[in-house]
Design an enzyme around this catalytic site. Structure first.
Site, mmCIF file in Angstrom:
data_model
loop_
_atom_site.group_PDB
_atom_site.id
_atom_site.type_symbol
_atom_site.label_atom_id
_atom_site.label_comp_id
_atom_site.label_asym_id
_atom_site.label_seq_id
_atom_site.Cartn_x
_atom_site.Cartn_y
_atom_site.Cartn_z
ATOM 1 N N ASP A 314 0.852 -1.173 0.000
ATOM 2 C CA ASP A 314 0.000 0.000 0.000
ATOM 3 C C ASP A 314 0.897 1.235 0.000
ATOM 4 O OD1 ASP A 314 -2.142 1.652 0.114
ATOM 5 O OD2 ASP A 314 -2.906 0.951 2.040
ATOM 6 N N ASP A 616 -9.176 -6.308 3.627
ATOM 7 C CA ASP A 616 -7.872 -6.793 3.162
ATOM 8 C C ASP A 616 -7.586 -8.212 3.654
ATOM 9 O OD1 ASP A 616 -7.144 -4.527 1.758
ATOM 10 O OD2 ASP A 616 -6.327 -3.543 3.523
#
Length: 902
Positions: A314, A616
C-alpha cells in the site's frame, strides 16, 4: 442492566474498574497448560533420526553391550529433551510477541473516552465499537448500529446488523440484535454499549471451554529436513547392514562384534542435533525481527521471507509517514492555502463556500482532537478535521455526535462516507470521499456566494483539472459534498436514498510525505531481485508521484485504475502482472488485491502483501506473507496477517526479507557443519573393516557419542547467529521449489570438508600408534604392551576430529565470500562455543571417570602441538576452494535493477 452492573452511561471510574477487575478477573481465555507436552515429547522421541538410534540401542542390548546401549539411550533422551525445550521456548517466544501489540479497546473511564488493554475490560465498562475493531467482550448496545461478522461463533459468513434500537426477547442469545460478542469483528458502523461478560464467561469462553484444540502445521523447512532424515536413515541402515558381512568375512570379527560396530556406524551417521538447532535458529530470528518492528506470528514464516520475490505494498502509512496534514482547500471561489496557518486558529470571516466546507469536514468525521494530547482516529480524518478547525469549524466530537442522526460508514468499494446531521432546523447529508466517486453523485456546485448552481460539464472539467494538479504533486485529494433534506421527509437509512443529488462543496488536499528510509529500502529490493507493486486506494497521479519519488517506478509507469481492473478478464490480469515493467494499481479495491495475489502465486512467485483494512483479510490470507499494519491496521487485518509491522514502515518489510535470507543461509551453514562429521566418524570403521582388523578401531563408539552430543552442538547453535554475508541482498530470490539441502552442500560436507578432517584424524592416529612401535596386525587390547599407546592413538583421533571440526565451523561461515570479508572473529557466539567445546574436551581427556568410560588417555605436549594447525588446514583448504569459485564465476550483468547471483 446498567444498574445491575453498578455502572452508568458515563462509564466506570478508575477505582470502580479496578474493583471489578478483582471481582471478575482479567478478560482472558484460560488455557490448559501442559496439555500438549506428552505428545510433543513423544514426537521428539520418534522422529526418523531418533528411530535410528533406538535401532542401534536395541542391537547393542541384544548382543550384550549394555554400557554402550545405555549411552545411546541417554543420547536419545538428551537430544529429545533438548529439542523439546527449544520448541517450547520457540512457542513461548512467538506467544510473547503479543505483548508488543496487545489488543486495545475503547472504553469510557471517569467520563472520558480512553484506550485500554482489552484484557482489563470489566463488566460495567462502557465501550465504543467502530469499523475494523475486534470486539473484546460480550456487549449490550446502548446507542448506534453496527454490522458484525459473527462467523467465529455461528459460522455465518454474511455480516449481521446489530442495533441498540432493536430489542429482542425470547430468542437465543446469539440471535439477539442488541448483543455483540467477544471474538467477532465489526465490519461497519459505530455503536456504544455496556460490557456484561468477560473472559471465560463470554460465549467465546464457553466454546473455548468445550474444545481447546490447537494443531500446528509443520513448516516447509521441517518437512524438507524430515525427508532428508529418512534418506539418511535409509543410507545408514544400508551401510550398517553391509558392514556386518564385511566385518565378519574381511576382518574376521564375530557376529556379535560386527553388530556392535554396525550400531556404532549407525550412531556416526545420525545428525542428532539437526532438528533442535533449526528450531532454535528460527526462534532466534523471530526475536530479532521483533526488535526491528516486524512481529512474525509463525516460525515457518521466517524461511518464506527469505524467498519473497514480490512485495505488493500500500502507499499510505507504508511508503509514506501516515501523518497527513492539510495543505490546501479549493472551492468555486478558488484555492485557499492551509499549510501556513496555525491549526489552533481560524480564517477570519471565511467565504460562505469555505464555511460550508468546514462544516462538512467537521460533521462527516469520526476523528477526535484533544487539547494537549495526540489526536485519535484515522490519519486522513484527523487531517480533514484539522482543515475544518483551521477554516473555523467546531471540531468537538461530543457536540458533533449530539447532532448526528445517522452514519453511512466509509465503504472501500464506494470510496465514500456520509452522515446525516441536524443543522439548525434542517437535516443535512454531509459526504466526503474520492473526487471521482463523489462527483458522479453531485448535480450542483456551491458557488463563491454559498449558493447552489448548476454543475455543468465545464465545472466538472474544472474540478477534475484541479484534482489532477494536486495529485500530480503527490497530494491526496478528498471531495466534500452536502444536501439539505426536505423537512417533511424521514432521514433515509439506505445509502442509495441518501447519496444522490448532492451539492459539490470543496476539495481538500492533504500531504503525506514519503518516509525518508523507504528510498534506500526500495533500492535494496531492486538489487535483490524483488519486484515492488503498489496497490493503493489513492488517486492514480498521487500514487504515481509517490512511487516515482521513492524509486519504485520510473517516470512512466503503467497505472491501472480500479474501474479498468474490474473490466479485465483473469488471463488479462495474469499477463499484466507477468510483465516486468513498472505497474501501479490505483483506486484498487480489496478484491483486486486478492486477484493480484492469486495471479502472482499462480505464476510461482512468493508474495508479501500489505494491508490494514477489514476487507484486506482475504488478500492477507492468500499471500505467502500477509503483512498487517500495527498502528493503523484493524484487528481483523492483524488476525489474518502472518507478520505485523509495529511501525507501519515499508523498510521493516525489507529488513524482514534480509533476515529471512540470512537465517536461511545460516540453516544451510550448520547443516553442512553437522553433516561434515559423518565422514570422520564412519572412516575409522571402514578402515578397520577393510584392513581385516589389522588396524585396530581408531575411534570408539562412546567417543563418537561424546563428540555428537558434547562437543558438536554448541558451535552449531552459534552458527545460527551468524551475520549476513556480503552481497546477501544482491542475489536473486531463492526459487520456491528449491530445497534447503542441496546436492552440492552434501558434496562439500561429506567429500570435501569431511574427507579433510578424516585424513587429518587418521594421520594423527597412525602417527601416535606407529611412534610407539606398532605394526599392522599387532595386538592392542587390554593387557597388551601397546594398549596404552592405542588409547593415546584413539584420543589423538578423537581430538583430531574435534580440531578439524573447529576449522569446519569457520569454513562454513561463508558460502562463497572470504572469511576476511565478514571478520574472522566477528561471531562472538562461535568463539564462546569453541572455548566451551575445548573445556569440555579437556574434561573428557584428563578426568579419570571419563578416561575409563571413553577409553581416552593424556597426550604429551609435543603431540598436542600437532593439533594446532588442523583447524587452519581445514579452513584454509575451503578458503582456497571458495577463492577459485569466485575467480571462475562472474556475476551476471544486472537486468531491470536485478544483480546476478554472487
Amino acid at each position: 442492566m446498567l444498574r445491575d452492573l453498578r455502572s452508568s452511561r458515563r462509564g466506570l471510574s478508575s477505582a470502580e474498574a479496578r474493583r471489578h477487575l478483582v471481582q471478575y478477573g482479567r478478560n482472558e481465555l484460560e488455557r490448559r497448560h501442559g496439555r500438549r507436552w506428552p505428545r510433543e515429547l513423544a514426537r521428539q522421541l520418534t522422529h526418523p533420526l531418533a528411530l535410528l538410534l533406538w535401532l542401534a540401542a536395541a542391537l547393542l542390548f541384544a548382543v550384550g553391550s549394555h554400557v554402550v546401549a545405555a549411552a545411546v539411550v541417554l543420547i536419545i533422551l538428551l537430544n529429545a529433551g533438548f529439542a523439546f525445550v527449544q520448541e517450547v521456548q520457540a512457542e513461548r517466544a512467538v506467544e510473547a510477541l503479543a505483548q508488543y501489540l496487545p489488543q486495545r479497546a475503547k472504553a469510557v473511564r471517569d467520563g472520558v473516552r480512553v484506550e485500554v488493554d482489552a484484557a482489563e475490560l470489566v463488566p460495567g465498562d462502557i465501550v465504543v465499537i467502530e469499523e475494523g475493531d475486534r470486539i473484546a467482550a460480550d456487549v449490550r448496545l446502548l446507542a448506534g448500529a453496527i454490522e458484525v461478522d459473527m462467523s467465529a461463533l455461528t459460522g455465518e459468513s454474511v455480516p449481521t446488523l446489530r442495533s441498540a434500537a432493536i430489542l429482542d426477547v425470547d430468542v437465543p442469545v446469539l440471535r439477539a440484535h442488541d448483543l455483540v460478542f467477544s471474538g467477532t469483528n465489526c465490519t461497519g458502523g459505530e455503536a456504544h454499549g455496556v460490557v456484561f461478560a468477560t473472559g471465560m464467561a463470554t460465549e467465546l469462553g464457553r466454546i473455548a471451554a468445550l474444545s481447546q484444540r490447537v494443531k500446528q502445521e509443520p513448516s516447509p523447512l521441517e518437512l524438507q529436513v524430515r525427508r532428508v532424515a529418512w534418506l539418511i536413515a535409509a543410507v545408514s541402515v544400508a551401510l550398517a547392514l553391509a558392514f556386518i558381512p564385511l566385518a565378519v568375512s574381511g576382518a574376521g570379527l564375530s557376529l556379535v562384534q560386527s553388530v556392535i560396530f554396525a550400531a556404532g556406524l549407525l550412531a556416526g551417521m545420525v545428525p542428532e542435533g539437526l532438528l533442535p538447532v533449526i528450531t532454535l535458529a528460527l526462534a532466534v530470528a523471530v526475536r530479532a525481527l521483533a526488535t526491528r518492528g516486524a512481529l512474525v506470528k509463525r516460525l515457518s514464516a521466517v524461511e518464506t521471507l527469505g524467498s519473497t520475490d514480490v512485495i505488493c505494498t500500500d502507499k499510505t502509512g507504508t511508503l509514506t509517514e501516515n501523518r497527513m496534514r492539510p495543505v490546501a482547500a479549493w472551492t468555486a471561489a478558488g484555492p485557499t492555502d492551509l499549510d501556513t496557518r496555525e491549526h489552533t486558529g481560524s480564517v477570519p470571516q471565511p467565504a460562505p463556500a469555505l464555511q460550508a466546507a468546514a462544516r462538512t469536514a467537521a460533521a462527516c468525521n469520526n476523528a477526535r482532537l484533544q487539547p494537549d494530547a495526540e489526536a485519535t482516529g484515522d490519519p486522513t480524518e484527523v487531517a480533514v478535521l484539522l482543515a475544518a478547525q483551521t477554516l473555523g469549524a467546531d471540531p468537538d466530537a461530543d457536540r458533533r455526535e449530539a447532532v448526528r442522526r445517522w452514519q453511512f460508514h466509509f465503504d472501500p468499494e464506494l470510496k465514500m462516507m456520509s452522515t446525516i446531521d441536524q443543522h439548525g432546523d434542517d437535516l443535512v447529508i454531509h459526504t466526503k470521499g474520492a473526487p471521482e466517486a463523489v462527483l458522479p453523485h453531485c448535480t450542483t456546485l456551491l458557488d463563491e456566494n454559498g449558493q447552489p448552481s448548476a454543475l455543468d460539464d465545464a465545472a466538472r472539467a474544472r474540478i477534475t483539472a484541479q484534482v489532477d494538479a494536486y495529485a500530480s504533486d503527490g497530494l491526496r485529494v478528498l471531495a466534500l459534498a452536502q444536501r439539505t433534506l426536505a423537512k417533511e421527509r424521514r432521514p433515509p437509512h439506505r445509502r442509495a436514498d441518501a447519496e444522490h443529488d448532492l451539492c459539490f462543496v470543496a476539495l481538500i488536499a492533504l500531504l503525506d510525505p514519503p518516509r525518508p528510509e523507504v528510498a534506500e529500502a526500495v533500492a535494496h529490493c531492486r538489487t535483490a531481485g524483488i519486484r515492488i507493486i503498489v496497490i493503493t486506494g489513492d488517486h492514480p497521479l498521487t500514487a504515481a508521484a509517490i512511487a516515482r519519488r521513492v524509486g519504485i517506478t520510473g517516470p512512466h509507469p503503467r497505472v491501472v485504475t480500479g474501474d479498468e481492473f474490474d473490466r479485465m478478464h483473469e488471463h488479462e490480469v495474469d499477463e499484466l502482472v507477468r510483465a516486468e515493467g513498472d505497474i501501479i494499481f490505483a483506486r484498487a479495491s480489496p478484491e483486486a488485491k486478492l486477484h493480484i495475489a492469486e495471479a502472482l502465486r499462480g505464476q510461482g512467485h512468493v508474495v508479501a502483501m500489505t494491508g490494514d483494512g477489514v476487507n484486506d483479510a482475504p488478500a492477507l490470507h492468500r499471500a505467502d506473507i500477509g503483512v498487517a499494519m500495527g498502528r493503523s491496521g484493524t484487528d481483523v487485518a492483524r488476525e489474518a496477517a502472518t507478520m505485523i509491522l509495529t511501525d507501519d514502515n515499508f523498510a521493516s518489510i525489507v529488513d524482514a526479507v534480509r533476515d529471512g535470507r540470512r537465517i536461511y543461509d545460516n540453516v544451510r551453514k550448520f547443516i553442512i557443519y553437522i553433516f561434515a562429521h559423518a565422514t570422520p566418524e564412519v572412516t575409522p570403521f571402514l578402515v578397520f573393516a577393510l584392513t581385516g582388523g589389522a588396524v585396530p578401531l581408531p575411534l570408539t563408539i562412546l567417543q563418537i557419542l561424546a563428540f555428537d552430543v558434547g562437543s558438536e552442538t554448541l558451535p552449531a547453535l552459534a552458527l545460527s547467529r551468524e551475520n549476513a554475508e556480503p552481497g546477501l541482498m544482491r542475489r536473486p530470490p531463492r526459487p520456491r521449489s528449491e530445497g534447503v539441502i542441496r546436492t552440492r552442500m552434501l558434496l562439500r560436507a561429506w567429500l570435501f570438508l569431511g574427507l579433510l578432517v578424516a585424513a587429518l584424524q587418521m594421520g594423527g592416529f597412525f602417527y601416535v600408534l606407529t611412534r610407539s612401535g606398532w605394526h599392522p596386525g599387532d595386538a592392542t587390547g587390554p593387557g597388551t604392551p601397546l594398549h596404552h599407546a592405542y588409547q593415546q592413538a584413539t584420543t589423538m583421533a578423537f581430538l583430531g576430529m574435534i580440531a578439524g571440526q573447529i576449522g569446519t565451523a569457520f569454513a562454513v561461515r561463508t558460502q562463497r565470500a572470504s572469511l576476511r570479508s565478514i571478520g574472522a572473529l566477528s561471531n562472538h557466539y562461535l568463539l564462546t562455543a569453541i572455548a566451551g567445546e575445548i573445556a569440555l574436551v579437556a574434561v573428557f581427556v584428563y578426568t579419570p571417570p571419563f578416561q575409563s568410560l571413553l577409553g581416552t588417555a593424556p597426550l604429551p605436549a609435543s603431540t598436542m602441538l600437532l593439533l594446532l594447525p588442523y583447524p587452519f588446514i581445514v579452513w584454509g583448504a575451503d578458503e582456497l576452494r571458495r577463492y577459485l569459485i569466485r575467480r571462475h564465476t562472474r556475476p551476471a550483468p544486472a537486468q531491470n535493477g536485478v544483480a546476478g547471483r554472487l
